[in-house]
Enzyme design. Structure first.
Site, mmCIF file in Angstrom:
data_model
loop_
_atom_site.group_PDB
_atom_site.id
_atom_site.type_symbol
_atom_site.label_atom_id
_atom_site.label_comp_id
_atom_site.label_asym_id
_atom_site.label_seq_id
_atom_site.Cartn_x
_atom_site.Cartn_y
_atom_site.Cartn_z
ATOM 1 N N GLY A 10 1.079 -1.209 0.305
ATOM 2 C CA GLY A 10 -0.007 -0.213 0.102
ATOM 3 C C GLY A 10 0.542 1.190 0.147
ATOM 4 N N GLY A 13 0.273 5.364 -1.561
ATOM 5 C CA GLY A 13 -1.251 6.087 -0.611
ATOM 6 C C GLY A 13 -0.401 7.064 -0.022
ATOM 7 N N GLN A 14 -0.977 7.619 1.613
ATOM 8 C CA GLN A 14 -1.220 9.088 1.746
ATOM 9 C C GLN A 14 0.025 8.670 3.063
ATOM 10 O OE1 GLN A 14 -3.198 10.549 4.801
ATOM 11 N NE2 GLN A 14 -2.934 12.386 4.801
ATOM 12 N N ASP A 36 2.161 -1.889 -4.150
ATOM 13 C CA ASP A 36 1.118 -1.626 -4.158
ATOM 14 C C ASP A 36 0.148 -2.138 -5.712
ATOM 15 O OD1 ASP A 36 -0.363 1.213 -2.941
ATOM 16 O OD2 ASP A 36 -1.511 0.642 -4.573
ATOM 17 N N ILE A 37 -1.028 -2.093 -5.345
ATOM 18 C CA ILE A 37 -2.267 -2.404 -6.372
ATOM 19 C C ILE A 37 -1.639 -1.144 -7.718
ATOM 20 C CG2 ILE A 37 -4.236 -1.291 -5.349
ATOM 21 C CD1 ILE A 37 -5.604 -4.064 -6.424
ATOM 22 N N ASP A 53 -1.202 -7.385 -5.022
ATOM 23 C CA ASP A 53 -2.525 -6.883 -4.833
ATOM 24 C C ASP A 53 -2.498 -7.834 -2.630
ATOM 25 O OD1 ASP A 53 -5.239 -7.232 -3.919
ATOM 26 O OD2 ASP A 53 -5.679 -7.624 -5.373
ATOM 27 N N TYR A 142 -15.306 1.226 8.823
ATOM 28 C CA TYR A 142 -14.097 1.057 8.523
ATOM 29 C C TYR A 142 -13.519 1.464 9.997
ATOM 30 C CZ TYR A 142 -9.747 3.375 8.832
ATOM 31 O OH TYR A 142 -8.410 3.985 9.188
ATOM 32 N N LYS A 146 -11.171 -2.308 11.981
ATOM 33 C CA LYS A 146 -9.853 -1.811 12.980
ATOM 34 C C LYS A 146 -10.232 -2.412 13.815
ATOM 35 C CE LYS A 146 -7.527 0.873 9.528
ATOM 36 N NZ LYS A 146 -6.248 0.241 8.811
HETATM 37 P P1 NAD Z 1 -4.662 5.246 1.419
HETATM 38 O O1 NAD Z 1 -5.675 5.214 0.842
HETATM 39 O O2 NAD Z 1 -4.228 6.790 1.078
HETATM 40 O O3 NAD Z 1 -3.358 4.233 0.764
HETATM 41 C C1 NAD Z 1 -3.600 3.173 0.892
HETATM 42 C C2 NAD Z 1 -2.973 2.495 -0.580
HETATM 43 O O4 NAD Z 1 -3.311 0.972 -0.456
HETATM 44 C C3 NAD Z 1 -3.247 2.881 -1.904
HETATM 45 O O5 NAD Z 1 -2.295 3.117 -2.300
HETATM 46 C C4 NAD Z 1 -4.065 1.606 -2.849
HETATM 47 O O6 NAD Z 1 -3.421 2.111 -4.117
HETATM 48 C C5 NAD Z 1 -3.286 1.049 -1.720
HETATM 49 N N1 NAD Z 1 -3.900 -0.756 -1.854
HETATM 50 C C6 NAD Z 1 -5.482 -0.441 -1.981
HETATM 51 N N2 NAD Z 1 -6.098 -1.165 -2.274
HETATM 52 C C7 NAD Z 1 -4.882 -2.615 -2.528
HETATM 53 C C8 NAD Z 1 -5.009 -4.241 -2.504
HETATM 54 N N3 NAD Z 1 -5.714 -4.816 -2.650
HETATM 55 N N4 NAD Z 1 -3.566 -4.672 -2.834
HETATM 56 C C9 NAD Z 1 -2.411 -3.445 -2.477
HETATM 57 N N5 NAD Z 1 -2.885 -2.540 -2.283
HETATM 58 C C10 NAD Z 1 -3.464 -1.524 -1.897
HETATM 59 O O7 NAD Z 1 -4.426 4.997 2.515
HETATM 60 P P2 NAD Z 1 -3.440 5.568 3.906
HETATM 61 O O8 NAD Z 1 -4.292 7.185 4.697
HETATM 62 O O9 NAD Z 1 -2.067 6.010 3.565
HETATM 63 O O10 NAD Z 1 -3.554 4.650 4.881
HETATM 64 C C11 NAD Z 1 -2.571 3.489 5.275
HETATM 65 C C12 NAD Z 1 -3.242 2.681 6.400
HETATM 66 O O11 NAD Z 1 -3.553 3.288 7.253
HETATM 67 C C13 NAD Z 1 -4.971 2.783 5.911
HETATM 68 O O12 NAD Z 1 -5.239 0.976 7.101
HETATM 69 C C14 NAD Z 1 -5.404 3.123 7.162
HETATM 70 O O13 NAD Z 1 -7.052 2.589 7.744
HETATM 71 C C15 NAD Z 1 -4.464 3.184 8.060
HETATM 72 N N6 NAD Z 1 -5.004 4.723 8.326
HETATM 73 C C16 NAD Z 1 -4.798 6.117 7.800
HETATM 74 C C17 NAD Z 1 -4.778 7.285 8.782
HETATM 75 C C18 NAD Z 1 -4.968 8.691 7.930
HETATM 76 O O14 NAD Z 1 -5.383 9.708 8.248
HETATM 77 N N7 NAD Z 1 -4.330 8.596 6.231
HETATM 78 C C19 NAD Z 1 -5.256 7.474 9.897
HETATM 79 C C20 NAD Z 1 -6.261 5.844 10.744
HETATM 80 C C21 NAD Z 1 -5.773 4.930 10.513
HETATM 81 N N1 SER Z 2 -8.101 9.336 9.738
HETATM 82 C C1 SER Z 2 -8.690 8.371 8.788
HETATM 83 C C2 SER Z 2 -10.239 9.186 8.577
HETATM 84 O O1 SER Z 2 -10.260 9.586 8.406
HETATM 85 C C3 SER Z 2 -9.243 7.868 10.820
HETATM 86 O O2 SER Z 2 -9.077 6.568 10.809
HETATM 87 O O3 SER Z 2 -11.184 7.487 8.123
#
Ligand code: NAD
Ligand code: SER
Length: 318
Positions: A10, A13-14, A36-37, A53, A142, A146
């Site tokens: 992944g 992503g962010q 990443d996918i 994936d 969600y 979690k």
């Molecule tokens: P994001 O959506 O920006 O990135 C997720 C990435 O996963 C994407 O690049 C997507 O292409 C990839 N992905 C989706 N399906 C996939 C698959 N089947 N196989 C491989 N890759 C795949 O999310 P993020 O903000 O980077 O969050 C990452 C993790 O942190 C998540 O578990 C999220 O729940 C957790 N999280 C994030 C936040 C936040 O504020 N960003 C807060 C709490 C928890």
């Molecule tokens: N930042 C995340 C959301 O808003 C919380 O895990 O989904």
């Protein structure tokens, strides 16, 4: 001793795009395999990248063996707002992705990082200074995924000795990458819109207090818990971590100190409901005591740094 190979799943992503950058700076480009996918568009991924994936177990195993991976950061998930629109896919990805990885990490003795969220809490949780151990009754798919994930992590640690480590991230704010469908994302969008248009229409109400963290602190917490001696990581479900809490109005007021004409308006949508069920602030004393967690950025420092780094031509996150 050779550096252990790290796989980030992944990584486009962010969080992943910034985590890969920092891991590569610390451990060397070739020791960090991004995957990443979605193939990354940006130049961040200069080292190895595997199209993968997480639900395709054979391909995950092949990648692990090919690179002799010893640590995995599992970031692939659907976030709160997107998950509510695709509940079955969210459950499948967020749960089966984790369970696949826990099983693989058990068999191959791999250390695993998996993020949880403030969304594990719900309307009956104390909302101020939310304790590590308290009522957990999430209302979003969600949050439910979690909370279930936390139980799976603790189970695999207790039963099979899997070295899994986890943080309940608050809302994360950064300028290098776009957020991916979360409720806390307003706190990223607002900066881009402030720079570009001098105004922002917020999808949460003015007084919606939520816990937040600046991305450099989140990346530090993530790598710190993974690098901590195993004996210090006493909680194997997930640790509360905190840095700051603010409302959209307080964030707008802070932005106005730098952009005096900035205007904010409010048009709360369904995401207001999700936010209203989450904590306002978190008690993260276990993380501070057990493995030395300490944040660096508060609201003022984060806002100043975001505005210094976001320019009108920066990609606008939606
Ligand atoms: P994001 O959506 O920006 O990135 C997720 C990435 O996963 C994407 O690049 C997507 O292409 C990839 N992905 C989706 N399906 C996939 C698959 N089947 N196989 C491989 N890759 C795949 O999310 P993020 O903000 O980077 O969050 C990452 C993790 O942190 C998540 O578990 C999220 O729940 C957790 N999280 C994030 C936040 C936040 O504020 N960003 C807060 C709490 C928890
Ligand atoms: N930042 C995340 C959301 O808003 C919380 O895990 O989904």
């Amino acid at each position: 001793m050779a550096t252990e190979k790290i796989l980030v799943i992944g990584s486009s992503g962010q969080i992943g795009s910034e985590l890969v950058e920092e891991l590569r700076a610390r451990f060397g480009d070739d020791n960090v395999i991004a995957s990443d996918i979605k193939t990354p568009e940006c130049a961040v991924h200069k080292g190895p990248f595997e199209a993968l994936d997480v639900l395709y177990t054979a391909r995950v195993l092949e990648t692990i063996k090919k690179h002799d991976v010893k640590q995995i950061y599992l970031l692939a998930a659907l976030l709160s707002a997107t998950a509510e629109q695709k509940i079955k896919l969210a459950w499948h990805l967020n749960m089966d992705g984790l369970i696949n990885l826990l099983e693989i990490c058990r068999e191959h003795k791999i250390r695993l990082f998996w993020p949880s969220s403030i969304a594990v809490f719900g309307p009956n949780t104390p909302r101020q200074n939310t304790p590590q151990y308290t009522v957990m009754d999430p209302t979003t798919i969600y949050g439910i995924s979690k909370l279930a994930g936390e139980r799976w992590c603790e189970y695999y640690h207790q039963k099979f000795g899997v070295d899994v480590r986890s943080l309940r991230y608050p809302g994360l704010i950064g300028y290098k990458s776009e957020p991916g469908g979360g409720t806390t994302d307003y706190a990223v969008h607002i900066f881009h819109e402030a720079r570009k248009h001098g105004s922002y229409e917020c999808f949460l109400a003015a007084d919606t207090m939520l816990p937040m963290m600046y991305m450099p602190d989140a990346i530090k917490a993530t790598i710190d818990i993974m690098d901590a001696d195993a004996s210090k990581v006493k909680i194997r479900s997930s640790y509360n971590v905190a840095a700051m809490s603010f409302t959209p109005q307080q964030l707008a007021d802070e932005i106005k100190k730098h952009i005096p004409n900035f205007r904010i308006t409010y048009k709360p949508d369904i995401r207001q409901e999700y936010a209203a069920s989450w904590p306002e602030s978190m008690d993260d004393s276990y993380a501070r005591k057990d493995w030395g967690w300490a944040h660096r950025y508060d609201l003022a420092a984060m806002t100043k740094d975001m505005l210094q780094n976001i320019h009108v031509e920066s990609p606008v996150a939606h």
